[in-house]
Design a protein around this motif. Structure first.
Motif, short mmCIF file in Angstrom:
data_model
loop_
_atom_site.label_atom_id
_atom_site.label_comp_id
_atom_site.label_asym_id
_atom_site.label_seq_id
_atom_site.Cartn_x
_atom_site.Cartn_y
_atom_site.Cartn_z
N ALA A 64 0.83 -1.26 -0.03
CA ALA A 64 -0.03 0.10 0.09
C ALA A 64 1.04 1.23 -0.02
O ALA A 64 1.05 2.01 1.16
CB ALA A 64 -0.86 -0.03 1.20
N PRO A 65 1.52 1.55 -1.17
CA PRO A 65 2.28 2.60 -1.26
C PRO A 65 1.84 4.06 -1.18
O PRO A 65 2.55 5.04 -0.75
CB PRO A 65 3.10 2.69 -2.60
CG PRO A 65 2.09 1.70 -3.49
CD PRO A 65 1.30 0.91 -2.50
N THR A 66 0.45 3.99 -1.21
CA THR A 66 -0.32 5.42 -1.18
C THR A 66 -1.45 5.22 -0.39
O THR A 66 -2.22 4.11 -0.15
CB THR A 66 -0.74 5.87 -2.72
OG1 THR A 66 -1.64 4.71 -3.15
CG2 THR A 66 0.28 6.16 -3.49
N ILE A 67 -1.56 6.29 0.47
CA ILE A 67 -2.70 6.37 1.63
C ILE A 67 -3.53 7.71 1.14
O ILE A 67 -2.94 8.69 1.19
CB ILE A 67 -2.01 6.40 2.99
CG1 ILE A 67 -1.19 5.33 3.21
CG2 ILE A 67 -3.25 6.57 4.01
CD1 ILE A 67 -2.00 3.91 3.12
N GLY A 68 -4.67 7.54 0.76
CA GLY A 68 -5.67 8.68 0.86
C GLY A 68 -6.08 9.40 2.05
O GLY A 68 -6.62 8.87 2.72
N PHE A 69 -5.89 10.71 1.96
CA PHE A 69 -6.21 11.75 2.99
C PHE A 69 -7.59 11.47 3.64
O PHE A 69 -8.07 11.65 4.81
CB PHE A 69 -5.99 12.91 3.01
CG PHE A 69 -5.74 13.86 4.12
CD1 PHE A 69 -4.68 13.88 4.84
CD2 PHE A 69 -6.75 14.67 4.46
CE1 PHE A 69 -4.61 14.54 6.18
CE2 PHE A 69 -6.79 15.54 5.65
CZ PHE A 69 -5.63 15.36 6.49
N GLY A 70 -8.47 11.42 2.60
CA GLY A 70 -10.03 10.97 2.72
C GLY A 70 -10.90 12.11 3.31
O GLY A 70 -11.94 12.13 2.60
N ASN A 71 -10.32 12.94 4.24
CA ASN A 71 -11.22 13.96 4.62
C ASN A 71 -10.90 15.08 3.83
O ASN A 71 -9.94 15.69 4.26
CB ASN A 71 -11.11 13.95 6.00
CG ASN A 71 -12.32 14.52 6.78
OD1 ASN A 71 -12.91 15.37 6.04
ND2 ASN A 71 -12.24 14.76 8.00
N HIS A 72 -11.65 15.72 3.07
CA HIS A 72 -11.34 16.81 2.19
C HIS A 72 -11.27 17.98 2.90
O HIS A 72 -12.44 18.70 2.60
CB HIS A 72 -11.97 16.77 0.82
CG HIS A 72 -11.63 15.40 0.18
ND1 HIS A 72 -10.45 14.96 -0.10
CD2 HIS A 72 -12.61 14.47 -0.39
CE1 HIS A 72 -10.48 13.59 -0.57
NE2 HIS A 72 -11.88 13.51 -0.84
N ILE A 73 -10.46 18.57 3.56
CA ILE A 73 -10.75 19.70 4.54
C ILE A 73 -9.47 20.55 4.60
O ILE A 73 -9.57 21.68 5.27
CB ILE A 73 -11.57 19.52 5.88
CG1 ILE A 73 -10.75 18.52 6.56
CG2 ILE A 73 -12.98 18.95 5.76
CD1 ILE A 73 -11.18 18.31 8.15
N LEU A 74 -8.42 20.00 4.00
CA LEU A 74 -7.06 20.90 4.26
C LEU A 74 -6.92 22.35 3.66
O LEU A 74 -6.16 23.05 4.03
CB LEU A 74 -5.84 19.93 3.38
CG LEU A 74 -5.82 18.78 4.55
CD1 LEU A 74 -4.56 18.01 3.72
CD2 LEU A 74 -5.07 19.10 5.76
N THR A 75 -7.99 22.54 2.66
CA THR A 75 -8.20 23.87 2.42
C THR A 75 -9.18 24.81 2.95
O THR A 75 -9.52 25.81 2.24
CB THR A 75 -8.61 23.79 0.71
OG1 THR A 75 -9.70 23.15 0.77
CG2 THR A 75 -7.55 23.09 0.08
N THR A 76 -9.67 24.34 4.04
CA THR A 76 -10.78 25.11 4.77
C THR A 76 -10.20 25.72 5.97
O THR A 76 -9.86 25.12 7.00
CB THR A 76 -11.98 24.39 5.17
OG1 THR A 76 -12.35 23.64 4.06
CG2 THR A 76 -13.04 25.08 5.52
N PRO A 77 -10.10 27.04 6.02
CA PRO A 77 -9.36 27.88 7.03
C PRO A 77 -10.05 27.33 8.31
O PRO A 77 -9.30 27.35 9.12
CB PRO A 77 -9.39 29.32 6.65
CG PRO A 77 -9.67 29.16 5.20
CD PRO A 77 -10.33 27.99 4.56
N THR A 78 -11.41 27.47 8.50
CA THR A 78 -12.12 27.26 9.82
C THR A 78 -11.92 25.94 10.28
O THR A 78 -12.68 25.54 11.31
CB THR A 78 -13.72 27.51 9.33
OG1 THR A 78 -14.16 26.88 8.52
CG2 THR A 78 -13.62 29.21 9.20
N ARG A 79 -11.34 25.03 9.54
CA ARG A 79 -11.53 23.54 10.06
C ARG A 79 -10.05 22.88 10.07
O ARG A 79 -9.66 21.82 10.03
CB ARG A 79 -12.01 22.71 8.87
CG ARG A 79 -13.79 23.17 9.00
CD ARG A 79 -14.43 22.16 7.97
NE ARG A 79 -14.56 20.90 8.53
CZ ARG A 79 -15.39 19.96 7.82
NH1 ARG A 79 -15.99 20.30 6.51
NH2 ARG A 79 -15.82 18.91 8.22
N LYS A 80 -9.16 23.66 10.65
CA LYS A 80 -7.44 23.44 10.50
C LYS A 80 -7.45 22.26 11.73
O LYS A 80 -6.64 21.44 11.48
CB LYS A 80 -6.63 24.57 10.85
CG LYS A 80 -6.67 25.56 9.54
CD LYS A 80 -5.35 26.53 9.66
CE LYS A 80 -5.63 27.50 8.61
NZ LYS A 80 -4.54 28.64 8.76
#
Length: 257
Positions: A64-80
């Motif tokens: 399993a060389p790749t792991i998907g972050f899965g929760n797409h919130i890294l671009t949302t300032p209020t959800r850091k």
């Protein structure tokens, strides 16, 4: 390692259980599998769920060389805070699988400007990179039309501007939608290309559509791309899982030799 891997995606998740997906992937001849860190694949993201996935990979001798972050919130300032809490789980999964990459789709966020999205992404990545570096794990950012990183050129510029030691995921579907010339794109991404998603140009079975895999393979060979190659497409016909593996194995031969 230029491994040929399968990404559980549309048409697979929700249709088959985790154990059935591992069976399908192994039987089709893949060497690896992407692990999406989300409820659709890992349930409640508990230790028991993660261990079950590890055991299934070991049973089928899949990397399993790749792991998907899965929760797409890294671009949302209020959800850091939430994003970094999720990263702790993703990082745990990556370590357990001895993964090479954590894959991040740079998604658009509602009511957030592109610049604010990228600033939030950079802030989060700054917090994530040290732990990853310590364990030899890289972070790869996936560009897509209409997203904060719209294309590979913007991806390269983001890495250059921030100075962050992160990489790019190049999806053949997204590259085709950008109208990019595959050979030139591969050469341009030489120093920051992490992994490649293999898909048909209409997001269908790899090899379908108009994307020039021959030219792309030439570029990947020239930059000595070492993979992995991750098959990601909207699976409708389950027999296409094996056909997609066979296609990608032949594509790998053109990259390697």
């Amino acid at each position: 390692m230029l491994a040929v891997c399968y990404d559980p995606y549309s048409g697979t998740l929700g249709r088959f259980s985790r154990a059935e997906i591992f069976d399908l992937v192994a039987d089709a001849g893949y060497e690896g599998i992407n692990i999406p860190v989300n409820a659709a694949f890992l349930g409640e993201l508990s230790t028991a769920e993660i261990e079950d996935a590890v055991n299934l990979a070991e049973k089928h001798k899949l990397v399993a060389p790749t792991i998907g972050f899965g929760n797409h919130i890294l671009t949302t300032p209020t959800r850091k805070d939430e994003a970094l809490q999720h990263f702790e789980i993703v990082f745990e999964v990556a370590c357990k699988f001895d993964a090479d990459f954590i894959g991040v789709w740079v998604n658009p966020s509602a009511d957030v400007s592109r610049q604010d999205s990228l600033d939030s992404l950079a802030d989060n990545l700054t917090q994530m990179v040290p732990a990853c570096d310590e364990h030899g794990i890289k972070i790869a950012l996936e560009f897509e039309k209409g997203c904060p990183l719209d294309n590979y050129r913007e991806g390269i510029a983001f890495i250059s501007d921030t100075g962050l030691p992160v990489y790019l995921t190049c999806d053949t579907y997204h590259l085709n939608n950008d109208g990019a010339e595959p050979y030139s794109a591969a050469l341009a991404m030489k120093d920051c290309l992490g992994d490649v998603h293999v898909s048909g140009s209409n997001r269908g079975e790899p090899g379908g559509g108009v994307f020039d895999f021959e030219t792309f393979a030439k570029g990947l060979k020239e930059i000595n791309f070492l993979g992995p190659l991750v098959v990601q497409y909207k699976m409708e016909d389950v027999t296409s899982i094996k056909r997609s593996c066979d296609f990608t194995r032949k594509f790998r031969e053109k990259v390697q030799f």
